[in-house]
Design an enzyme around this catalytic site. Structure first.
Site, PDB file in Angstrom:
ATOM      1  N   TYR A 144      79.437 -71.342 -16.378  1.00 30.22           N
ATOM      2  CA  TYR A 144      80.586 -70.475 -16.112  1.00 30.22           C
ATOM      3  C   TYR A 144      81.052 -69.956 -17.465  1.00 30.22           C
ATOM      4  O   TYR A 144      81.615 -70.710 -18.256  1.00 30.22           O
ATOM      5  CB  TYR A 144      81.666 -71.271 -15.388  1.00 30.22           C
ATOM      6  CG  TYR A 144      82.954 -70.544 -15.058  1.00 30.22           C
ATOM      7  CD1 TYR A 144      83.152 -69.199 -15.352  1.00 30.22           C
ATOM      8  CD2 TYR A 144      83.994 -71.221 -14.431  1.00 30.22           C
ATOM      9  CE1 TYR A 144      84.335 -68.551 -15.032  1.00 30.22           C
ATOM     10  CE2 TYR A 144      85.188 -70.593 -14.112  1.00 30.22           C
ATOM     11  CZ  TYR A 144      85.354 -69.263 -14.420  1.00 30.22           C
ATOM     12  OH  TYR A 144      86.540 -68.642 -14.115  1.00 30.22           O
ATOM     13  N   LYS A 172      77.736 -67.765 -14.030  1.00 28.32           N
ATOM     14  CA  LYS A 172      78.852 -66.967 -13.548  1.00 28.32           C
ATOM     15  C   LYS A 172      79.408 -66.225 -14.756  1.00 28.32           C
ATOM     16  O   LYS A 172      80.001 -66.834 -15.653  1.00 28.32           O
ATOM     17  CB  LYS A 172      79.925 -67.848 -12.912  1.00 28.32           C
ATOM     18  CG  LYS A 172      81.171 -67.064 -12.490  1.00 28.32           C
ATOM     19  CD  LYS A 172      82.283 -67.985 -11.996  1.00 28.32           C
ATOM     20  CE  LYS A 172      83.541 -67.174 -11.705  1.00 28.32           C
ATOM     21  NZ  LYS A 172      84.677 -68.002 -11.271  1.00 28.32           N
TER      22      LYS A 172
END
Length: 304
Positions: A144, A172
């Site tokens: 992330y 992400k």
């Protein structure tokens, strides 16, 4: 960690629209597991592909370990077969993040989503060790990248190293810089690009995304799913007008008040959003009026 992808289902667990779930609280700020479980089951009914609890939208920073564990268990208990549960395992240090990843595996989750170390501005060596420890728990790890909040930037070349070592399967991408998506594809063609910001879905989708960890599908699930499918298919005739219509709310996913804005939207459609735990405050009246008006306009237009 070497992942045997041949043993995984056709849709990788981190592909598709994975909803970054908010977390309902009661009047005493205790987690409302009944409402949360109902929200997870409802998202599955809407045709979405999974949930990512214990992320920023889930206010993970305010939860104890025991609360985080029970949130994961609640999500798994309410997820039908084939519906991904990919909890966030973000923590100040790698030992803590690995602990959350191990719990996720034991609880029956299919993957985890992991921020880099966020207690300080970690260098590349620290980032590599961090993801190595989390990957050792045995579940696929999606990184992330949120340099705005963590102050650690998972640059394309660093992501390529993490992927080459077998530590991550996807990222992400929350930097907001769509240009780096092409660099990621060039440097690590086997690393799955995942849309991280709702208001860059179309741009990252056409850049080759394989998934979307998303906030607003818990307010407008079917419209967001249609937008996701059209974006990844390069169907601009369908995607562009829908994107323009939704963008008045999607942009709130990238703003400081994103949790409160999305929870307000949930309340407006009859789901349970509710208030936040301190230190997050309720939206100020001016901001609430803007979010409410944008959300209501879509509801009135029949968007769902």
């Amino acid at each position: 960690m070497d992942l045997d992808r041949t043993s995984l289902p056709t849709r990788m667990p981190w592909h598709g629209v994975i909803v970054a779930t908010s977390l309902p609280f009661g009047p005493d700020h205790a987690v409302d597991h009944g409402a949360f479980g109902d929200n997870v089951a409802w998202l599955a009914e809407q045709g979405l592909h999974g949930v990512a609890p214990n992320g920023s939208l889930g206010e993970y920073q305010t939860l104890t370990y025991e609360e985080r564990d029970r949130v994961v268990e609640t999500a798994v208990a309410n997820a039908p077969e084939g519906f991904t549960v990919m909890p966030g395992v973000g923590a100040y240090g790698a030992i803590e993040a690995r602990r959350h990843a191990r719990f996720a595996k034991d609880a029956g989750c299919q993957a985890v989503m992991c921020l880099p170390p966020n207690a300080y501005r970690a260098d590349d060596r620290a980032v590599l060790e961090h993801y190595a420890m989390v990957a050792s728990a045995g579940l696929p790890v999606t990184a992330y990248n949120n340099p705005i909040d963590t102050k650690v930037d998972l640059r394309p070349e660093l992501l390529a190293k993490l992927h080459a070592e077998g530590f991550i399967v996807g990222v992400k991408e929350f930097s907001g810089d769509v240009r780096r998506c092409y660099a990621i594809n060039e440097l690590a063609p086997g690393l799955d690009l995942i849309v991280g910001t709702d208001d860059t879905l179309l741009e990252v989708g056409v850049a080759g995304a394989k998934g979307w960890v998303a906030g607003y599908p818990q307010v407008f699930p079917r419209a967001c799913l249609d937008l996701y499918n059209a974006s990844l298919a390069g169907d601009l005739a369908t995607a562009l007008p829908l994107y323009r219509q939704l963008h008045s709310v999607l942009r709130w996913d990238s703003r400081t008040e994103f949790v409160q804005a999305i929870k307000l939207g949930q309340d407006m459609i009859g789901r349970t959003g509710g208030g936040c735990r301190p230190p997050r405050q309720a939206l100020d009246p001016e901001t609430e009026a803007v979010v409410r008006a944008a959300t209501q306009a879509l509801i009135d237009a029949g968007v769902n």
